[in-house]
Design a protein around this motif. Sequence first.
Motif, short mmCIF file in Angstrom:
data_model
loop_
_atom_site.label_atom_id
_atom_site.label_comp_id
_atom_site.label_asym_id
_atom_site.label_seq_id
_atom_site.Cartn_x
_atom_site.Cartn_y
_atom_site.Cartn_z
N GLU A 11 -17.43 30.24 29.49
CA GLU A 11 -17.15 29.74 30.84
C GLU A 11 -17.33 28.22 30.90
N THR A 12 -18.37 27.74 30.25
CA THR A 12 -18.62 26.29 30.23
C THR A 12 -17.53 25.56 29.45
N LEU A 13 -17.08 26.15 28.33
CA LEU A 13 -15.99 25.54 27.56
C LEU A 13 -14.72 25.44 28.40
N ALA A 14 -14.45 26.46 29.18
CA ALA A 14 -13.27 26.45 30.04
C ALA A 14 -13.39 25.38 31.13
N ALA A 15 -14.56 25.28 31.73
CA ALA A 15 -14.77 24.35 32.85
C ALA A 15 -14.88 22.89 32.40
N ARG A 16 -15.62 22.65 31.33
CA ARG A 16 -15.88 21.27 30.91
C ARG A 16 -14.89 20.73 29.89
N ALA A 17 -14.49 21.57 28.93
CA ALA A 17 -13.61 21.11 27.85
C ALA A 17 -12.18 21.62 28.02
N HIS A 18 -11.95 22.46 29.04
CA HIS A 18 -10.62 23.01 29.32
C HIS A 18 -10.05 23.76 28.12
N GLU A 19 -10.91 24.47 27.43
CA GLU A 19 -10.51 25.25 26.26
C GLU A 19 -10.80 26.72 26.51
N LEU A 20 -9.78 27.55 26.32
CA LEU A 20 -9.93 28.99 26.56
C LEU A 20 -9.91 29.81 25.27
N GLY A 21 -9.41 29.23 24.18
CA GLY A 21 -9.22 30.00 22.96
C GLY A 21 -10.32 29.86 21.92
N ILE A 22 -11.47 29.40 22.31
CA ILE A 22 -12.56 29.21 21.35
C ILE A 22 -13.41 30.49 21.31
N ARG A 23 -13.62 31.00 20.11
CA ARG A 23 -14.48 32.18 19.93
C ARG A 23 -15.92 31.73 19.79
N VAL A 24 -16.81 32.44 20.45
CA VAL A 24 -18.25 32.11 20.45
C VAL A 24 -19.01 33.31 19.90
N ASP A 25 -19.84 33.05 18.90
CA ASP A 25 -20.66 34.09 18.29
C ASP A 25 -22.09 33.55 18.20
#
Length: 78
Positions: A11-25
Amino acid sequence: MTEYLPAHIQETLAARAHELGIRVDVRGRVVHLRGEVATEEQRREVEDAARVAAEGHEICNEVHVVAVPEPDGEERLS
C-alpha cells in the motif's frame, strides 16, 4: 502485525512510489522487494517507501531496472 506487513508495504509503495507491480516477501526481519521498474530513480523510490513502511526491518532491494526503448517512428492504427 507481522502477517499484515507485506500488504502494508505494498500500500505504501502504491501511495508513495506509485508502483503496483512490486512483490513483497517478509522473512524474519528482512523485507525482500522484487519486480521491475523503468528507472534507477523509481528503484530508489521503491526502497525508500519500503523503509518507511517497514520501520526496523532490513530491506533487500532486488528490483531491476528494465530499459524501455523508444518506439521507432509513429504508430499506425488501422
